[in-house]
Design a protein around this motif. Structure first.
Motif, mmCIF file in Angstrom:
data_model
loop_
_atom_site.group_PDB
_atom_site.id
_atom_site.type_symbol
_atom_site.label_atom_id
_atom_site.label_comp_id
_atom_site.label_asym_id
_atom_site.label_seq_id
_atom_site.Cartn_x
_atom_site.Cartn_y
_atom_site.Cartn_z
ATOM 1 N N LEU A 77 4.862 -3.188 0.255
ATOM 2 C CA LEU A 77 4.642 -3.024 -1.176
ATOM 3 C C LEU A 77 3.152 -3.027 -1.493
ATOM 4 C CD1 LEU A 77 5.636 -2.922 -4.121
ATOM 5 C CD2 LEU A 77 5.771 -5.419 -4.028
ATOM 6 N N ALA A 78 2.425 -3.955 -0.890
ATOM 7 C CA ALA A 78 0.978 -4.025 -1.118
ATOM 8 C C ALA A 78 0.285 -2.768 -0.599
ATOM 9 C CB ALA A 78 0.400 -5.272 -0.447
ATOM 10 N N GLU A 79 0.682 -2.290 0.574
ATOM 11 C CA GLU A 79 0.100 -1.052 1.115
ATOM 12 C C GLU A 79 0.343 0.117 0.180
ATOM 13 O OE1 GLU A 79 1.894 -0.704 4.995
ATOM 14 O OE2 GLU A 79 0.053 -1.406 5.957
ATOM 15 N N ALA A 80 1.556 0.204 -0.358
ATOM 16 C CA ALA A 80 1.876 1.290 -1.289
ATOM 17 C C ALA A 80 0.997 1.190 -2.530
ATOM 18 C CB ALA A 80 3.356 1.249 -1.670
ATOM 19 N N ALA A 81 0.827 -0.009 -3.046
ATOM 20 C CA ALA A 81 0.015 -0.196 -4.249
ATOM 21 C C ALA A 81 -1.423 0.254 -4.017
ATOM 22 C CB ALA A 81 0.050 -1.664 -4.675
ATOM 23 N N TYR A 82 -1.971 -0.096 -2.866
ATOM 24 C CA TYR A 82 -3.350 0.295 -2.562
ATOM 25 C C TYR A 82 -3.474 1.775 -2.196
ATOM 26 C CZ TYR A 82 -5.025 -4.445 -3.006
ATOM 27 O OH TYR A 82 -5.378 -5.672 -3.511
ATOM 28 N N SER A 83 -2.341 2.436 -1.962
ATOM 29 C CA SER A 83 -2.354 3.873 -1.660
ATOM 30 C C SER A 83 -2.289 4.736 -2.914
ATOM 31 C CB SER A 83 -1.169 4.241 -0.760
ATOM 32 O OG SER A 83 -1.275 3.598 0.486
ATOM 33 N N ARG A 130 6.972 -8.713 5.733
ATOM 34 C CA ARG A 130 6.687 -7.303 6.041
ATOM 35 C C ARG A 130 7.059 -6.405 4.863
ATOM 36 N NH1 ARG A 130 3.399 -3.706 7.628
ATOM 37 N NH2 ARG A 130 4.353 -1.854 8.464
ATOM 38 N N GLY A 131 8.165 -6.676 4.209
ATOM 39 C CA GLY A 131 8.539 -5.900 3.021
ATOM 40 C C GLY A 131 7.519 -6.041 1.912
ATOM 41 N N THR A 132 6.975 -7.240 1.769
ATOM 42 C CA THR A 132 5.932 -7.482 0.777
ATOM 43 C C THR A 132 4.650 -6.759 1.163
ATOM 44 O OG1 THR A 132 6.910 -9.630 0.299
ATOM 45 C CG2 THR A 132 4.647 -9.275 -0.442
ATOM 46 N N PRO A 159 -9.747 -7.415 -7.390
ATOM 47 C CA PRO A 159 -8.670 -7.023 -8.276
ATOM 48 C C PRO A 159 -7.540 -6.341 -7.509
ATOM 49 C CG PRO A 159 -10.462 -5.468 -8.477
ATOM 50 C CD PRO A 159 -10.907 -6.530 -7.510
ATOM 51 N N SER A 160 -6.352 -6.577 -7.952
ATOM 52 C CA SER A 160 -5.183 -6.047 -7.282
ATOM 53 C C SER A 160 -4.511 -4.977 -8.132
ATOM 54 C CB SER A 160 -4.176 -7.172 -7.024
ATOM 55 O OG SER A 160 -2.979 -6.647 -6.490
ATOM 56 N N PRO A 161 -3.999 -3.923 -7.498
ATOM 57 C CA PRO A 161 -3.263 -2.919 -8.258
ATOM 58 C C PRO A 161 -1.810 -3.335 -8.505
ATOM 59 C CG PRO A 161 -3.429 -2.232 -5.970
ATOM 60 C CD PRO A 161 -4.195 -3.522 -6.108
ATOM 61 N N ILE A 162 -1.495 -4.622 -8.306
ATOM 62 C CA ILE A 162 -0.137 -5.123 -8.521
ATOM 63 C C ILE A 162 -0.160 -6.097 -9.694
ATOM 64 C CG2 ILE A 162 1.815 -6.376 -7.558
ATOM 65 C CD1 ILE A 162 0.888 -5.487 -4.799
ATOM 66 N N GLU A 163 0.667 -5.835 -10.678
ATOM 67 C CA GLU A 163 0.830 -6.730 -11.818
ATOM 68 C C GLU A 163 2.233 -7.317 -11.778
ATOM 69 O OE1 GLU A 163 0.093 -4.881 -15.586
ATOM 70 O OE2 GLU A 163 -1.912 -4.254 -15.011
ATOM 71 N N VAL A 164 2.343 -8.576 -12.107
ATOM 72 C CA VAL A 164 3.638 -9.258 -12.106
ATOM 73 C C VAL A 164 4.003 -9.636 -13.519
ATOM 74 C CG1 VAL A 164 4.922 -11.252 -11.267
ATOM 75 C CG2 VAL A 164 3.238 -10.130 -9.776
ATOM 76 N N GLU A 165 5.183 -9.204 -13.954
ATOM 77 C CA GLU A 165 5.725 -9.580 -15.250
ATOM 78 C C GLU A 165 6.977 -10.392 -15.000
ATOM 79 O OE1 GLU A 165 6.317 -6.262 -17.847
ATOM 80 O OE2 GLU A 165 4.203 -5.752 -17.849
ATOM 81 N N THR A 166 6.981 -11.631 -15.444
ATOM 82 C CA THR A 166 8.126 -12.497 -15.202
ATOM 83 C C THR A 166 9.050 -12.562 -16.386
ATOM 84 O OG1 THR A 166 6.838 -14.400 -15.883
ATOM 85 C CG2 THR A 166 6.946 -13.929 -13.532
ATOM 86 N N SER A 191 5.144 -15.598 -4.306
ATOM 87 C CA SER A 191 4.443 -16.520 -3.406
ATOM 88 C C SER A 191 3.704 -15.777 -2.308
ATOM 89 C CB SER A 191 5.432 -17.496 -2.774
ATOM 90 O OG SER A 191 6.023 -18.290 -3.752
ATOM 91 N N VAL A 192 4.366 -14.823 -1.680
ATOM 92 C CA VAL A 192 3.727 -14.095 -0.577
ATOM 93 C C VAL A 192 2.603 -13.223 -1.112
ATOM 94 C CG1 VAL A 192 4.077 -12.413 1.271
ATOM 95 C CG2 VAL A 192 5.770 -14.212 0.885
ATOM 96 N N LEU A 193 2.785 -12.602 -2.258
ATOM 97 C CA LEU A 193 1.708 -11.804 -2.846
ATOM 98 C C LEU A 193 0.476 -12.659 -3.115
ATOM 99 C CD1 LEU A 193 3.541 -9.427 -5.345
ATOM 100 C CD2 LEU A 193 2.300 -8.793 -3.256
ATOM 101 N N ALA A 194 0.703 -13.878 -3.544
ATOM 102 C CA ALA A 194 -0.432 -14.769 -3.796
ATOM 103 C C ALA A 194 -1.189 -15.058 -2.501
ATOM 104 C CB ALA A 194 0.053 -16.061 -4.431
ATOM 105 N N LEU A 195 -0.474 -15.106 -1.384
ATOM 106 C CA LEU A 195 -1.109 -15.388 -0.099
ATOM 107 C C LEU A 195 -1.853 -14.189 0.468
ATOM 108 C CD1 LEU A 195 1.679 -17.471 1.649
ATOM 109 C CD2 LEU A 195 -0.502 -18.307 0.776
ATOM 110 N N ILE A 196 -1.273 -12.987 0.345
ATOM 111 C CA ILE A 196 -1.880 -11.813 0.966
ATOM 112 C C ILE A 196 -2.699 -10.979 -0.002
ATOM 113 C CG2 ILE A 196 -0.068 -11.660 2.702
ATOM 114 C CD1 ILE A 196 1.004 -9.187 1.192
ATOM 115 N N GLY A 197 -2.550 -11.240 -1.292
ATOM 116 C CA GLY A 197 -3.218 -10.413 -2.285
ATOM 117 C C GLY A 197 -4.709 -10.648 -2.335
ATOM 118 N N SER A 198 -5.381 -9.668 -2.894
ATOM 119 C CA SER A 198 -6.808 -9.804 -3.164
ATOM 120 C C SER A 198 -7.050 -9.299 -4.576
ATOM 121 C CB SER A 198 -7.628 -9.012 -2.148
ATOM 122 O OG SER A 198 -7.333 -7.637 -2.249
#
Length: 85
Positions: free
Chosen positions: A45-51, A40-42, A78-85, A69-76
């Protein structure tokens, strides 16, 4: 962010994300001290990104594996979320 985001800490997380969305700029979140985030926390975050306004994004710096991992499952794409490791 540090610690855990779960049902006990979800409300402050949601409020912080809402405040960042209102600003309307790219969000940069340092997450190296985040040890856990539930689905739910993830999702919040995704809802905020798409807002965000068109062209704006959320950049996650050093997110924990559980979040990636969860972002990979629920993401689509192009995504407005970028991951920097």
């Amino acid at each position: 962010m540090s610690g855990e985001i779960d049902r006990t800490t979800r409300k402050p997380w949601e409020q912080a994300l809402e405040e960042l969305v209102v600003v309307g700029r790219d969000m940069h979140l340092e997450l190296s001290d985040l040890t856990f985030i539930d689905v739910r926390g993830t999702w919040l975050l995704a809802e905020a990104a798409y807002s965000l306004p068109t062209g704006k994004k959320v950049v996650l710096h050093h997110p924990p594996y559980c979040l990636r991992s969860v972002l990979a499952l629920i993401g689509s794409f192009p995504s407005p979320i970028e991951v920097e490791t």
